[in-house]
Design an enzyme around this catalytic site. Structure first.
Site, PDB file in Angstrom:
ATOM      1  N   ASN A 114       0.615  -2.916   4.188  1.00 22.08           N
ATOM      2  CA  ASN A 114      -0.211  -3.703   3.270  1.00 22.08           C
ATOM      3  C   ASN A 114      -1.390  -4.280   4.061  1.00 22.08           C
ATOM      4  OD1 ASN A 114      -0.571  -4.722   0.560  1.00 22.08           O
ATOM      5  ND2 ASN A 114       0.017  -6.732   1.291  1.00 22.08           N
ATOM      6  N   LYS A 115      -2.277  -4.980   3.387  1.00 16.66           N
ATOM      7  CA  LYS A 115      -3.461  -5.589   3.999  1.00 16.66           C
ATOM      8  C   LYS A 115      -3.093  -6.431   5.230  1.00 16.66           C
ATOM      9  CE  LYS A 115      -7.832  -6.376   3.996  1.00 16.66           C
ATOM     10  NZ  LYS A 115      -8.653  -7.351   3.308  1.00 16.66           N
ATOM     11  N   ASP A 123       0.840  -1.173   0.000  1.00 20.37           N
ATOM     12  CA  ASP A 123       0.000   0.000   0.000  1.00 20.37           C
ATOM     13  C   ASP A 123       0.886   1.238   0.000  1.00 20.37           C
ATOM     14  OD1 ASP A 123      -2.892   0.027   0.154  1.00 20.37           O
ATOM     15  OD2 ASP A 123      -2.498   1.549   1.676  1.00 20.37           O
TER      16      ASP A 123
END
Lengths: 318, 318
Positions: free
Chosen positions: B214-215, B204
């Site tokens: 990130n996720k 991200d």
């Protein structure tokens, strides 16, 4: 249902079928049902000789062990009853008296099991009372019992445990007991780990090299705990330990992960393993009825039992 | 919608609203939309002076940056257009010519971005063509583009990415491209890791100490990769890198994790974070348009850009 010519009686066979199908209760709860099966056998079985009763008891122990091969505690309690019974039957040959003896032995093993859980809860409470928050995943009646013992001082983060969301059941049971409970996804439990003092999980089985098997997701939780420097505890009686390195890592229905009607299912393969083995080096300690043990101590304990189990296997499997 | 008195025109403002609400597309895709906003501004805006146009361009860059603060690539492409335009506007004062210039600059930045993605795909293909299977999670258009480049030689394991199951979209897109695809739960991806050659994820944002966001689930995947000795790659253009250590780890609606009608919700707290920061030491390498970079090289690259960004911030924020 019954492999040989002999019937074990409706009660015992019903309990075996129940254990085979039960995906709700954990191994600690099913071990208690396995003990019930011996009492049901003693109550219902018509036998003419001590020899016949002995064969039935051994057959029942075998069937319980085979009903859920990955649940070592089922095998252990069944073998424990069988070996104690075979021992006792050396000195008695009246089948009626032996049936009473079987019920007494089953009750004794149940009592040993109950005391083990009680001792485990006490060791757990002593260790965990220093923590203000912990993370766990899935549902474990043993972990639940220990956390209830610790009481309202501890805040518990629970991962939902896809695909069947057993973590929701765990979170609900904790919250019902007045414990501050946070439910999150399996993906986000690693994020939450930064906020807790320790991670703790139950065990499905403890293997002889000190590793253990538990619900999938446990390996990632253990690796992340190690990386973040958080202690990682396994809460389990030693009844779940067996001198083996084999563990059947069965996979379940794809539809539990992705409903058949969701479009991508046609071209992609879905995999749904339930359990995984976590190496000993990731375990800070096992919280057991024998105390808080390092993995190396669990290895010693299993090795010491190996001789006894070998004799037991010889008796049960002939 | 519009903070000042000035309107940026329906086209540009519509695109900003679209970017704000979009939870489907990743940051690489939205960055392209951000570039479109400048073209829409040039097409629709009525201005009387070069100064007025310059203020509008800076305001648009600001609004794009603020629309999704955690998506650094949006901020970077918007700033890139703005700084190039401010530079060019030193030598021209006819607003009509400047509007044409703005469109040309936006097209140039889009082209730079497109070339960056193309270079990244090539570096990714060269690195990954040695692997027969990899694991990933969630949905990333950049990871997808690289895996398509590698083609049918590689088998891909994808974690479903709860709560919204973006992994299903990823698995479907991979399978559509003829790539052998296995979908599993976030909990089970650690189990599957044993079967793969490497793990790879999108990003991200990349932070100035070489860590990345990130996720959620990425931290556990990275820690487990490290433990199992599997390389862990982040696939991302350097457009996602910003000289900051701050990252807004917003949490989303509880109902995405546990529907409000499920009984335990009354007594338990549900938490639903989306993104997490993963430390640089867990990253084997970043696959970028500048090549395959160690985290320390990413740090150098970000530091080298710091001066440029500072000037850019000064111009954009005044």
């Amino acid at each position: 249902m019954n492999r040989g010519k002999r019937s074990l009686g409706q009660g015992a066979e019903g309990i075996i079928e129940e254990i085979k199908k039960d995906v709700e209760r954990g191994s600690a709860e099913l071990a208690v049902r396995a003990i019930d099966a011996f009492i049901a056998l003693a109550d219902a079985l018509r036998v003419d000789s001590a020899e016949e009763l002995k064969r039935s008891v051994i057959m029942l122990a075998r069937q319980i062990a085979d009903s859920r091969p990955s649940m070592f505690s089922l095998r252990n309690v069944a073998f424990e009853v069988a070996v104690k019974f075979v021992e006792a039957s050396r000195y008695v040959d009246n089948p009626q008296i032996l049936k009473e003896l079987l019920k007494q032995i089953a009750t004794t093993v149940f009592e040993e099991y109950r005391v083990a859980l009680e001792r485990l809860r006490r060791f757990g409470r002593d260790l965990l009372s220093g923590f203000s928050s912990v993370a766990t995943l899935s549902y474990s009646s043993t972990v639940l019992a220990v956390l209830k013992e610790v009481g309202k001082k501890v805040k518990v983060y629970v991962a939902e445990s896809r695909p069947l969301f057993e973590g929701r059941k765990m979170a609900a049971a904790l919250a019902e007991s007045g414990i501050e409970t946070v439910l999150t996804t399996d993906a986000a439990i690693g994020y939450m780990l930064k906020e807790v003092d320790a991670a703790l999980v139950g065990a499905d089985s403890i293997l002889m090299n000190g590793s253990f098997a538990n619900k999938v997701g446990t390996l990632q939780l253990a690796c992340t705990s190690k990386f973040l420097g958080k202690p990682f505890y396994v809460i389990s009686t030693t009844w779940k330990a067996l001198p083996t390195l084999e563990y059947s890592e069965e996979e379940h229905a794809a539809e539990e992960v992705l409903p058949a009607e969701v479009p991508p299912i046609q071209k992609i393969k879905v995999r749904n393993p339930y359990f995984e083995v976590v190496p000993a080096e990731l375990v800070t300690a096992y919280i057991t009825e024998e105390g808080v043990l390092k993995p190396s101590q669990i290895v010693e304990l299993i090795e010491a039992r190996l001789k006894k189990y070998r004799e037991l296997e010889k008796i049960v499997y002939g």
